[in-house]
Design an enzyme around this catalytic site. Structure first.
Site, short mmCIF file in Angstrom:
data_model
loop_
_atom_site.label_atom_id
_atom_site.label_comp_id
_atom_site.label_asym_id
_atom_site.label_seq_id
_atom_site.Cartn_x
_atom_site.Cartn_y
_atom_site.Cartn_z
N LEU B 14 3.32 -5.38 -8.56
CA LEU B 14 2.68 -4.70 -9.68
C LEU B 14 1.25 -4.29 -9.30
CD1 LEU B 14 3.97 -3.89 -12.20
CD2 LEU B 14 3.08 -5.89 -13.36
N HIS B 15 1.15 -3.39 -8.31
CA HIS B 15 -0.14 -2.89 -7.85
C HIS B 15 -0.11 -1.38 -8.06
CE1 HIS B 15 0.43 -6.19 -4.59
NE2 HIS B 15 0.24 -6.71 -5.76
N ALA B 16 -1.27 -0.76 -7.92
CA ALA B 16 -1.36 0.69 -7.83
C ALA B 16 -0.53 1.39 -8.89
CB ALA B 16 -0.96 1.15 -6.44
#
Lengths: 561, 88
Positions: B14-16
């Site tokens: 759950l990045h970027a």
């Protein structure tokens, strides 16, 4: 008004200045004279404006940049962040200081997570700067995007800036700091952007000023006359015509062949180099295989990479430089001890000898790749200073099946005893960047001594002449593989001094090809003598320009006005 | 309030981009949404900084809780978002 700097490449550009605003100082931590509610209004207003700007920029940019910019826009109005700001305002801080501190605390948290999160820390910094700039009513720092083609004027560019730069809109680059080896200069060379670096007086340029960026003459002209603009446009057109001219093998006006080769750092650029008329590769750097590695790659791994690269040049010469580690490119498994003067330390052949197994594996992989392809492989060692080192390297090459083994001439020592060295080595290739650094005793990475890093200096030219003469007497090829070969006039001088081939960034090939074609061998020798006789770098360049004007039917493409 | 636990499908966690898509959806849902890593404290799902600071990776189990508004529909949408791979 004219400013001097160091031109990168041979191009000319005309356009309006856009300045890159400088990073803001840290807001002072003093009690606010407004009440917290009023400060909160100010902070929220600026956060909202910046978020809107970032959204708009994202929509304009599209693609991957849009995702980054939209994420930044969300950071600007992030509820957790706003809570943190409000808490700090309640302590009586100014909006500027509270915004700065809140962003900094999130930034530190992300940076501590490292990796991908660490990179997002820079995004937060950028948002923080924009918001503080808006609060202070000053221009936001960072790469500008005015929406029209422009000449970017900056103190210097960081790698992060250049990554965000829309190169399609950049007509030219002018930096106030930074030398010919700065990140900006390297980028300009790679992407063929017209640039003048280290032009200290360019600090007086303002947004909207019209300038001519004249890299060929190391000049930036502020508020040029209509005549100067017309002349610049003519040169831009001429250069475009040269670039579009049919690609022919490099040769002097009398037909003397001077093979024009490419400097490459990986197999990726091979095709583009061939398209631009590279007749082979004069310097293939192998460091890319080793950087980011904790141990040397295996023979099989290396062999696959070399085979891929050699396959792009069937029937052509490809000169590979064995691993050149140390100084500005240390490798953990080769250079383990810290050194006071790494440029004078265990680097190049010295480091390889220290870890001979790495050199043996590299030569073994190269010989195997040579056997598997049609290219004509030559191999050379960096940082040779003695005949004994030359013998060590060439013997090892022969033992491991390398057919042509030579040395780089980068130390004054190797140049001074080139006659002895070329009795042992099959060829020499002069690395003018390092040869200049060592001859002038001036660190090539240091902006403050960048003025000494000039291959036009007669001290450097005399050493080149010695190597050229030794090559002629011993019947050995002498190539040039430094930035000097990419300067069209200096290229003529180098040939006049005895260089038999020139290797450069592929983007420089067209200009050098055109310049060589204007002079005969006799002209080149005469121009070289004029440069050799000068007392300094600037005088040598001027003497060469005057001598060159006398030889060609049309003046050389870049006369000094 | 409704809640559900789901495995994160994005290959980069759950990045970027996935984080941006998820927070955008949470922020515009009209409900109060929190997200928590297994054993962690729930954080405001509308805060991109709070979400990425969780360091949620591919395959991690997260619990999404939705309070107010069209709870069930919002929860379904967010769970769908989380289990999809947006990094193809």
């Amino acid at each position: 008004m004219e400013f001097r700097g160091t031109g990168i490449g041979q191009g000319v550009a005309v356009g309006p200045v856009v300045r890159m605003a400088e990073r803001l100082p840290e807001p002072v931590d003093r009690p606010s004279h407004l009440d917290p509610a009023r400060e909160e209004e100010r902070a929220r207003a600026s956060l909202s404006v910046v978020a809107g700007e970032l959204q708009r920029m994202g929509a304009q940019a599209g693609g991957a940049a849009q995702d980054v910019l939209e994420a930044q826009a969300m950071m600007a109005e992030d509820p957790t962040l706003v809570d943190d700001i409000v808490k700090r305002l309640a302590d009586g801080k100014t909006a500027e200081r509270a915004v700065f501190e809140a962003f900094a605390s999130f930034r530190d948290m992300l940076a501590a997570m490292g990796g991908y999160m660490g990179e997002r820390a820079a995004d937060l910094d950028d948002v923080s700067q924009r918001v503080v700039a808006h609060l202070l009513k000053v221009p936001a720092p960072g790469v500008p995007n005015p929406g029209h083609p422009f000449v970017l004027v900056a103190r210097d560019l960081a790698p992060a800036d250049t990554a965000l730069l829309d190169l399609g809109q950049v007509l030219g680059l002018v930096t106030i700091d930074g030398g010919p080896t700065s990140h900006t200069a390297i980028l300009a060379r790679e992407k063929s952007i017209v640039a003048v670096v280290g032009a200290a007086d360019a600090a007086t340029l303002a947004d909207g000023d019209t300038v001519i960026v004249d890299a060929a003459n190391d000049l930036v002209v502020q508020d040029p006359t209509p005549e100067q603009i017309a002349e610049a446009r003519e040169r831009i057109a001429e250069r475009a015509a040269r670039a579009a001219a049919p690609v022919t093998p490099g040769a002097l006006a009398d037909g003397t062949p001077v093979p024009l080769l490419a400097n490459l750092g990986s197999a990726d650029g091979a095709e583009e180099a061939a398209r631009l008329g590279a007749e082979g590769v004069g310097l293939f750097r192998t460091e890319f295989l080793f950087l980011d590695a904790n141990t040397a790659p295996s023979v099989t791994e290396q062999q696959a990479q070399y085979t891929r690269m050699l396959s792009a040049f069937p029937g052509r010469k490809v000169v590979v430089r064995v691993l050149d580690a140390g100084a500005d490119k240390p490798l953990s498994f080769l250079n383990d001890a810290p050194e006071e003067n790494p440029a004078l330390g265990l680097r190049g052949i010295r480091a390889l000898r220290h870890s001979e197994v790495i050199l043996r594996e590299q030569l073994t992989a190269l010989a195997a790749a040579d056997a598997a392809t049609e290219a004509d492989l030559w191999v050379m060692a960096p940082m040779i200073a003695t005949v004994e080192e030359t013998r060590y390297f060439t013997n090892l090459c022969r033992e491991l099946g390398i057919k042509v083994a030579g040395v780089m001439v980068e130390t004054p020592s190797a140049a001074l005893i080139a006659d002895h060295i070329l009795k042992v080595a099959d060829f020499a290739s002069i690395g003018t960047n390092d040869l200049t650094q060592y001859t002038m005793a001036a660190d090539r990475l240091l902006g403050t001594v960048a003025n000494l890093q000039d291959a036009w200096h007669p001290a450097v030219l005399r050493l080149v002449a010695q190597v050229g003469e030794a090559g002629r007497v011993d019947g050995r090829p002498v190539g040039i593989c430094g930035e000097a070969a990419a300067d069209p006039l200096l290229a003529v001088v180098l040939v006049g001094l005895g260089a038999t081939s020139l290797s450069m960034s592929p983007s420089a090939l067209a200009d050098v090809r055109a310049s060589l074609a204007r002079h005969t061998r006799e002209d080149a020798e005469r121009i070289a003598r004029a440069a050799l006789a000068a007392e300094g770098a600037a005088e040598a360049k001027q003497a060469a320009q005057e001598a060159a004007a006398a030889s060609a039917p049309t003046p050389t493409g870049t006369p000094v006005p | 309030m409704v809640e559900r636990t789901v495995r994160v499908g994005s290959s980069h966690g759950l990045h970027a981009r996935p984080a941006k898509l998820f927070t955008q959806a949470a922020a515009s849902s009209g409900s109060t949404v929190t997200i928590a890593k297994a054993g962690g404290t729930p954080v405001n799902a509308a805060s991109i900084l709070a979400v990425i600071a969780q360091g949620i990776d591919h395959g991690d189990e997260v619990t999404v809780a939705v309070d107010g508004g069209d709870e069930q529909r919002v929860l379904d949408e967010l769970v769908e978002l989380l289990s999809t791979d947006h990094d193809e």
